[in-house]
Motif scaffolding. Structure first.
Motif, PDB file in Angstrom:
ATOM      1  N   UNK A  22       0.824  -1.212   0.000  1.00 30.01           N
ATOM      2  CA  UNK A  22       0.000   0.000   0.000  1.00 30.01           C
ATOM      3  C   UNK A  22       0.857   1.261   0.000  1.00 30.01           C
ATOM      4  N   UNK A  23       1.952   1.250   0.767  1.00 38.41           N
ATOM      5  CA  UNK A  23       2.825   2.426   0.836  1.00 38.41           C
ATOM      6  C   UNK A  23       3.515   2.668  -0.510  1.00 38.41           C
ATOM      7  N   UNK A  24       4.042   1.604  -1.105  1.00 38.14           N
ATOM      8  CA  UNK A  24       4.669   1.733  -2.423  1.00 38.14           C
ATOM      9  C   UNK A  24       3.610   2.109  -3.457  1.00 38.14           C
ATOM     10  N   UNK A  25       2.390   1.582  -3.291  1.00 38.63           N
ATOM     11  CA  UNK A  25       1.297   1.859  -4.219  1.00 38.63           C
ATOM     12  C   UNK A  25       0.917   3.331  -4.255  1.00 38.63           C
ATOM     13  N   UNK A  26       0.926   3.985  -3.090  1.00 33.94           N
ATOM     14  CA  UNK A  26       0.591   5.417  -3.034  1.00 33.94           C
ATOM     15  C   UNK A  26       1.635   6.228  -3.807  1.00 33.94           C
ATOM     16  N   UNK A  27       2.925   5.888  -3.628  1.00 35.59           N
ATOM     17  CA  UNK A  27       3.986   6.569  -4.378  1.00 35.59           C
ATOM     18  C   UNK A  27       3.839   6.294  -5.873  1.00 35.59           C
ATOM     19  N   UNK A  28       3.453   5.059  -6.185  1.00 39.13           N
ATOM     20  CA  UNK A  28       3.299   4.674  -7.592  1.00 39.13           C
ATOM     21  C   UNK A  28       2.187   5.471  -8.260  1.00 39.13           C
ATOM     22  N   UNK A  29       1.156   5.812  -7.514  1.00 38.04           N
ATOM     23  CA  UNK A  29       0.037   6.559  -8.085  1.00 38.04           C
ATOM     24  C   UNK A  29       0.489   7.930  -8.565  1.00 38.04           C
ATOM     25  N   UNK A  30       1.445   8.530  -7.849  1.00 36.61           N
ATOM     26  CA  UNK A  30       2.010   9.811  -8.276  1.00 36.61           C
ATOM     27  C   UNK A  30       2.725   9.635  -9.609  1.00 36.61           C
ATOM     28  N   UNK A  31       3.506   8.542  -9.716  1.00 37.41           N
ATOM     29  CA  UNK A  31       4.208   8.246 -10.964  1.00 37.41           C
ATOM     30  C   UNK A  31       3.253   8.016 -12.120  1.00 37.41           C
ATOM     31  N   UNK A  32       2.126   7.386 -11.849  1.00 36.78           N
ATOM     32  CA  UNK A  32       1.119   7.134 -12.891  1.00 36.78           C
ATOM     33  C   UNK A  32       0.610   8.451 -13.477  1.00 36.78           C
ATOM     34  N   UNK A  33       0.317   9.399 -12.617  1.00 33.95           N
ATOM     35  CA  UNK A  33      -0.213  10.680 -13.088  1.00 33.95           C
ATOM     36  C   UNK A  33       0.813  11.418 -13.951  1.00 33.95           C
ATOM     37  N   UNK A  34       2.098  11.349 -13.569  1.00 33.89           N
ATOM     38  CA  UNK A  34       3.155  11.979 -14.369  1.00 33.89           C
ATOM     39  C   UNK A  34       3.262  11.296 -15.734  1.00 33.89           C
ATOM     40  N   UNK A  35       3.241   9.965 -15.714  1.00 32.42           N
ATOM     41  CA  UNK A  35       3.367   9.194 -16.950  1.00 32.42           C
ATOM     42  C   UNK A  35       2.230   9.451 -17.926  1.00 32.42           C
ATOM     43  N   UNK A  36       1.028   9.602 -17.424  1.00 29.83           N
ATOM     44  CA  UNK A  36      -0.130   9.872 -18.287  1.00 29.83           C
ATOM     45  C   UNK A  36       0.013  11.226 -18.974  1.00 29.83           C
ATOM     46  N   UNK A  37       0.512  12.212 -18.241  1.00 30.41           N
ATOM     47  CA  UNK A  37       0.695  13.546 -18.831  1.00 30.41           C
ATOM     48  C   UNK A  37       1.751  13.506 -19.937  1.00 30.41           C
ATOM     49  N   UNK A  38       2.809  12.695 -19.755  1.00 29.12           N
ATOM     50  CA  UNK A  38       3.840  12.547 -20.792  1.00 29.12           C
ATOM     51  C   UNK A  38       3.239  11.901 -22.038  1.00 29.12           C
ATOM     52  N   UNK A  39       2.417  10.861 -21.830  1.00 29.63           N
ATOM     53  CA  UNK A  39       1.747  10.194 -22.953  1.00 29.63           C
ATOM     54  C   UNK A  39       0.876  11.183 -23.727  1.00 29.63           C
TER      55      UNK A  39
END
Length: 355
Positions: free
Chosen positions: A89-106
């Motif tokens: 869950x802790x790693x997942x919360x950090x990963x969610x931030x990365x997801x939002x950045x990645x979507x904007x790059x796409x």
């Protein structure tokens, strides 16, 4: 921008053969996911793209199917005592931030260079990540096997665990104490990759093994929790931009839900280094397959002027290698399950005879 993103022409027509292929891709992706913890997207995303599905749609549809499948796999492996929910869950919360950045790059790449540029970006990212991570994991699997199959915590993980940097977090499930700030980059990288190529497990699983210090078995299971968190959040954003093809999602999900349970069962019969072997083998084959598809996108962008027949042949070879990778992954995992189960029965019979 919405006119570009919501263009329905990017949704491919599905024939019966295409549907069956996607179901099989979903099954193997689920099998691999349950076995090695990665979302299995490194076979699912290229599999969809080989049928002509645009990169962003393949990534988004893949992410949509990921979170229910990951939930099923996580629950299955939790029963075997292999999941560290708190760490996931802790790693997942950090990963969610990365997801939002990645979507904007796409989004930015799609707007600047269109579908061909986006497909090229996804393919190049696949090849780079697959070759880099696959080679490293394969080398580590060979070393672990030579050491008698015993996994050792990396020196990097030991060093990071010894650094007292607030806030320190105790993870009882994996018997690890480490600073939150050393788990955050693992999640951020996993989320960024998940939004780019729908394969957060490429960063998540190796990161938990080599940086945080988990065993391969615990890391591959805990990654399913991370995949659930990432998949749920990422799906909502991709769906807002109209990039989720629900047909693809449901077809691969149908195959995946069956495969993920078989893959999870398979982990109970193998040593940790076998999981690494499977992950690395499939990664390297798929990397070569995706590499052969790159000239097609370069030609669409008018960056090269290769013969159309040659590019067509390379695309067909890419599709064939994709199928080969799926077959190899399924064979290795199912063989490991059958051999492991056979040995278990022999031991049970021997124990019964001695009684």
């Amino acid at each position: 921008m919405h006119d570009l993103l919501l263009d329905g022409a990017r949704f491919v027509d599905l024939s019966l053969v295409g549907v069956l292929f996607l179901f099989f891709v979903g099954f193997v992706g689920g099998l691999v996911s349950g076995f090695i913890g990665s979302g299995g997207a490194f076979v699912l995303t290229p599999g969809m793209m080989s049928l002509g599905v645009p990169g962003p749609v393949a990534v988004a549809s893949n992410m949509c199917h990921k979170f229910p499948k990951a939930l099923v796999g996580a629950l299955k492996r939790y029963k075997y005592g292999q999941v560290d929910i708190k760490l996931g869950l802790i790693v997942g919360v950090s990963a969610e931030v990365g997801v939002q950045i990645g979507i904007q790059i796409q989004k930015l790449i799609l707007e600047l260079w269109g579908p061909a540029g986006s497909n090229l970006y996804v393919s190049l990212a696949f090849v780079f990540v697959l070759v880099t991570v696959g080679s490293f994991v394969m080398k580590d699997a060979i070393t672990t096997k030579r050491n008698g199959g015993e996994e050792k915590v990396t020196n990097i993980a030991k060093k990071l665990q010894s650094i007292e940097l607030w806030p320190m977090v105790n993870f009882k499930g994996s018997n690890i104490r480490i600073s939150f700030w050393f788990t955050a980059p693992v999640g951020l990288a996993a989320g960024l990759l998940a939004a780019t190529i729908a394969v957060g497990g490429f960063a998540g699983v190796p990161g938990m093994i080599y940086i945080i210090g988990m065993s391969s078995l615990m890391a591959s299971a805990t990654e399913l929790v991370v995949a659930f968190v990432m998949g749920l959040g990422g799906t909502l954003i991709w769906a807002f931009y109209g990039m989720v093809d629900i047909r693809l999602t449901l077809i691969i999900l149908a195959g995946s839900l069956f495969g993920v349970q078989l893959g999870a069962i398979g982990t109970t019969y193998v040593k940790d280094y076998v999981i690494k072997y499977v992950m690395a083998t499939i990664m390297l084959i798929v990397a070569f397959s995706r590499g052969l598809a790159i000239p097609k996108y370069l030609k669409q962008l008018e960056a090269i002027n290769w013969d159309a027949t040659l590019i067509s042949s390379m695309s067909k070879t890419s599709f064939g290698l994709m199928c080969f990778a799926l077959g190899v992954g399924a064979f290795i995992i199912l063989k490991a399950m059958i051999v492991g189960r056979r040995k278990e029965r022999q031991m049970e019979m021997a124990a019964g005879t001695n009684v």
